[in-house]
Design a protein around this motif. Structure first.
Motif, PDB file in Angstrom:
ATOM      1  N   ILE A  24      38.457  16.133  68.527  1.00 37.58           N
ATOM      2  CA  ILE A  24      37.773  15.909  67.243  1.00 37.58           C
ATOM      3  C   ILE A  24      38.313  14.659  66.583  1.00 37.58           C
ATOM      4  O   ILE A  24      37.560  13.840  66.033  1.00 37.58           O
ATOM      5  N   SER A  26      39.635  12.058  67.923  1.00 37.16           N
ATOM      6  CA  SER A  26      39.133  10.832  68.551  1.00 37.16           C
ATOM      7  C   SER A  26      37.643  10.662  68.271  1.00 37.16           C
ATOM      8  O   SER A  26      37.171   9.555  68.075  1.00 37.16           O
ATOM      9  N   ARG A  27      36.910  11.781  68.272  1.00 35.78           N
ATOM     10  CA  ARG A  27      35.475  11.673  68.010  1.00 35.78           C
ATOM     11  C   ARG A  27      35.234  11.091  66.615  1.00 35.78           C
ATOM     12  O   ARG A  27      34.438  10.177  66.442  1.00 35.78           O
ATOM     13  N   LEU A  28      36.002  11.588  65.641  1.00 36.24           N
ATOM     14  CA  LEU A  28      35.848  11.057  64.288  1.00 36.24           C
ATOM     15  C   LEU A  28      36.181   9.571  64.258  1.00 36.24           C
ATOM     16  O   LEU A  28      35.491   8.778  63.618  1.00 36.24           O
TER      17      LEU A  28
END
Lengths: 78, 774
Positions: A24, A26-28
């Motif tokens: 999450i 890294s996704r953000l």
């Protein structure tokens, strides 16, 4: 220092860091949640969750749980 | 220092098809661009082993045949969903079944340039010839955002083209530049030269690349990589194929436990893990947080590349935020949402009704045509009762599916779908699901087949599978005829509470049964078979825009075709099987004689229209009566009838007789079959519908051998509950099979739903009987 879920609608701030090193986080980051970037809290969904905010020109919806991991420096009242 | 130009154009590629992949963030207009470039010459299929739809358009660019591949949207090359995994595997040439991609087209949203460059920086590291498209440049311009594409081209070192795909702007230029790039593929120094030239300008810190080079040498020293000749710094080691490229090594170092690490282990064996971990420790001593390092380096790189490219305008998406103010408003937003859903729902019933009637009429006409043209016999029975009835039963759903996909495509392409997910996420969490599951479930009220197909919008595998498993519980339109028939026949039309009709209440309860059962099923699944950490909900809310007609049309076309081809072939096979089981064994000679005589009488009656034909009409009634008895006897002695008697003990606790049992059994391929089966069973021939007074009369009059009525209210309710919960739909099960790429899930949903249906029906009957007795 505060977190994204604690802002008031319309309030702006600057991203300081994203807690955690999992997917999450890294996704953000990939979606534009980068330290130093301005962020604006736009509104919460009708039932209070998820939240909608604006980062780098795009609008992102995320749940309170995720929003708690976004640490912010509130924009100085000028 | 190792060179980065590991990528060699395939030998002899001048004659081969050049593979061009489109990659980009979600909502960048990739599909519109794909359609604009490839037109309708598109093949769709699934990637081998995964359920992601693969779209390939064959075209010619500068005399060379080109396959344009539309990859799923992704934010980065560190994949997290199956969709993204496919995108990365295709890009890096890791799909064994497919040759690697030759040229990459990276599609960016021009209004979100800085963020989009994050992906570009990763794509450039692949070392393939790359073209960058700044799509939605019209939107950017209307906001006063000035982008110097030429400057960006210089900064990036690869072609940059501005387009506005929805208005077909810039497509010609894109085609031209892409053709230039495609023509250069296979010419020795294309791509590789530009890649190596870029090396000193890559996004990550120099020390990272050094550590990466060390990692490579370590791998070779520790004999993980067999080296036959020379060393890896030579231009062309004999064992190029054995050497993982720089890109893979870098990603393996960056993404702990990620796809690249798994791929490296697959390629070189688990022996590399100690070396990998050792190198990662080294990385950590240089950089506190590797992920952070990658992100901030890439954004810094993006900022450098945008230097002098962007002149900021007002930069606000005014209209979108205004619309969002209304559409996600606490009260208004929910009201509009409910209204929209009602509209979609209602249109699927009412609008689809017309073409459905036409199809129904057409199948009836075709059936009559065959009946008239052929003598009664096994072949005619097969064609009319098996093939036409079977195919008609499938084709009739095409309008609903097309219409539903039309609404889904419009809502999705204009950007509303993301808002719908945003609005209902909190509610869907009660089901253990997320907002993204809402629309597939909603669709399933029309038909579970498009509903299951619509789950593709859910990235999280566990959410997606859980949604697929409960989608068939939503009461689809095929159950409606069953409800209407039984309610019409047995539920008294009394009014309760002054305004509520009991029939309507029963109908509503049937719809509610499925939804109420879906909640625990989903929750149990999420705690057992689909256990795992809670799926995050991070969703980009794209700008509102007019949907692109070609994209909408392509989606509707694809869904309808897929449904017809895949489900149609199976329904056809199933209905032929059921027909056979109801036909065989048995001597149908007398039946055919009677059918032939009946047809003759009808002809005579038609001919002597006005004149009184009393004896003829009497004979007609006699013949049809005998025909009904014979057909009924034949059915009872048929395979289906025998099976019905065999299973009677099993359906007795539900309050059913063998005829209902057979009806339920015959309708396992498709629920609607029960109406025609009951019609056949009650000696009316298969040709009845739910409004047929004859069938209603016949089931009202049906008795047990002891003379008591078969259909009591508890029995009727038990039948309806069974139909509400049971997975009687081969099409749905097959679509689940295809979407999960495994037999495990359709078998599971069939099993659990049948068990649930049985228990539910038994409880209904037993409790209902106690109630009416007491």
């Amino acid at each position: 220092m505060t977190t994204l879920d604690q802002l008031c609608p319309g309030e702006k701030a600057t991203i300081v860091r994203i807690a955690g090193v999992d997917g999450i986080a890294s996704r953000l980051r990939e979606m534009g949640f980068v330290p130093g970037q301005p962020i604006q809290f736009l509104r919460a969904a009708p039932l209070g969750d998820p939240l909608k905010c604006s980062v780098q020109g795009s609008r992102i919806a995320l749940r309170c749980g995720e929003a708690q991991r976004v640490y912010l420096e509130p924009a100085s009242a000028s | 220092m190792a060179s980065v130009d590991q990528f060699q154009p395939p030998a002899g590629s001048t004659t081969d098809v050049i593979r061009v992949a489109l990659v980009g963030n979600p909502n960048t207009g990739k599909s519109t661009l794909f359609n604009a470039l490839a037109g309708m010459r598109v093949r769709t299929g699934n990637y081998p082993g995964v359920t992601i739809t693969k779209k390939v358009g064959r075209m010619t660019l500068g005399d060379r045949p080109v396959d344009l591949i539309d990859l799923p949207g992704t934010y980065s090359l560190a994949p997290r969903s199956p969709d993204e995994m496919v995108a990365v595997e295709v890009l890096s040439g890791d799909l064994q079944s497919e040759p690697p991609v030759d040229v990459i087209v990276c599609v960016l949203n021009a209004t979100l340039l800085q963020r989009s460059l994050f992906l570009v920086s990763q794509v450039l590291e692949l070392g393939r010839p790359t073209l960058v498209v700044l799509n939605m440049s019209d939107t950017a311009q209307s906001r006063g955002l000035r982008i110097d594409a030429q400057r960006l081209e210089q900064n990036l070192g690869c072609p940059v083209v501005s387009t506005s795909a929805s208005k077909r702007g810039g497509i010609d230029e894109l085609r031209q530049r892409l053709a230039d790039l495609v023509m250069s593929v296979g010419q020795s120094d294309a791509g590789s030269e530009s890649a190596s030239q870029r090396r000193d300008d890559w996004a990550l810190p120099e020390s990272f690349y050094q550590i990466c080079d060390q990692f490579r040498s370590h791998l070779i020293q520790s004999a993980c990589v067999p080296v036959q000749s020379g060393n890896p710094t030579d231009d062309l080691p004999a064992n190029t194929a054995e050497l993982p490229d720089d890109y893979l090594l870098q990603r393996a170092l960056l993404d702990r436990g990620g796809a690249a690490e798994k791929r490296l282990v697959r390629k070189l064996g688990a022996a590399i893990l100690p070396v990998l971990n050792e190198t990662r420790d080294q990385l950590r001593s240089d950089f506190d947080d590797v992920v952070d390092m990658e992100c901030s380096s890439r954004y810094t790189w993006a900022g450098r590349k945008l230097d002098g490219v962007l002149s900021q305008g007002s930069g606000s998406g005014g209209l979108t935020d205004t619309l969002d103010g209304i559409l996600t408003h606490r009260v208004l937003g929910l009201a509009i949402f409910a209204g929209l859903m009602l509209l979609v729902f209602q249109s699927i019933y009412s609008l689809a009704g017309y073409p459905m009637d036409w199809i129904d009429a057409a199948t009836g006409w075709a059936s009559d045509l065959v009946t008239d043209a052929m003598q009664p016999g096994i072949l005619r029975s097969l064609i009319t009762d098996g093939v036409i009835a079977g195919v008609g039963g499938v084709v009739i759903f095409v309008p609903q599916i097309a219409l539903l996909f039309f609404f889904l495509a419009v809502l999705e392409d204009c950007g509303y779908m993301a808002r719908a997910a945003f609005l209902v996420d909190r509610i869907m969490r009660l089901f253990g699901l997320s907002g993204k599951s809402f629309l597939p479930l909603m669709s399933s009220f029309a038909c579970a087949v498009p509903g299951v197909m619509a789950t593709r919008v859910i990235e999280n595998r566990r959410d997606r599978f859980a949604t697929m498993m409960i989608a068939p519980l939503m009461s689809c339109s095929a159950r409606l005829p069953v409800y209407l028939l039984l309610i019409g026949a047995f539920i008294p039309s009394v009014t309760i509470l002054g305004f509520l009709g009991l029939p309507a209440l029963v109908l509503m309860s049937m719809y509610a049964v499925g939804v109420l059962v879906a909640i625990p099923v989903s929750l149990i699944l999420k705690h057992t078979m689909l256990r795992g950490e809670a799926a995050p909900f991070v969703l980009e809310l794209p700008e509102y825009q007019w949907p692109d007609p070609t994209v909408v049309f392509a989606k509707v076309w694809e869904a309808s075709r897929e449904f017809l081809v895949r489900a149609g072939t199976l329904i056809l096979a199933a209905s032929i099987l059921i027909w056979f089981a109801a036909y065989w064994p048995g001597d149908h000679t007398r039946q055919y004689e009677l059918q032939a005589e009946l047809a003759q009488i009808k002809q005579q009656l038609d001919a002597s229209e006005s004149s009184p034909a009393g004896p003829l009409m009497q004979r007609r009634d006699e013949v049809s009566e005998e025909l009904k008895v014979i057909s009924s006897d034949l059915l009872e002695s048929s395979l289906l009838g025998r099976v019905g008697h065999a299973i009677e003990p099993a359906v007795r606790p539900l309050g059913w007789d063998w005829k209902i049992g057979v009806g339920a059994l015959a309708s396992f391929p498709a629920r609607e079959v029960i109406i025609s089966t009951l019609g056949t069973i009650y000696s009316l021939g298969g040709d009845v519908d739910e409004e047929d007074e004859g069938l209603i009369g016949a089931i009202r009059a049906a008795t047990w051998p002891d003379g008591s009525p078969v259909y009591t209210v508890p029995t009727v309710l038990s039948v309806m509950v069974f139909f509400a919960l049971c997975a009687q739909c081969v099409s749905t099960l097959l679509v689940i099979r295809r979407e999960t790429n495994s037999w495990r899930w359709p078998v599971f949903s069939f099993t659990y739903m049948t068990v649930l249906a049985y228990i539910g029906a038994m409880l209904t009957y037993q409790v209902g009987s106690l109630w009416s007795a007491g």
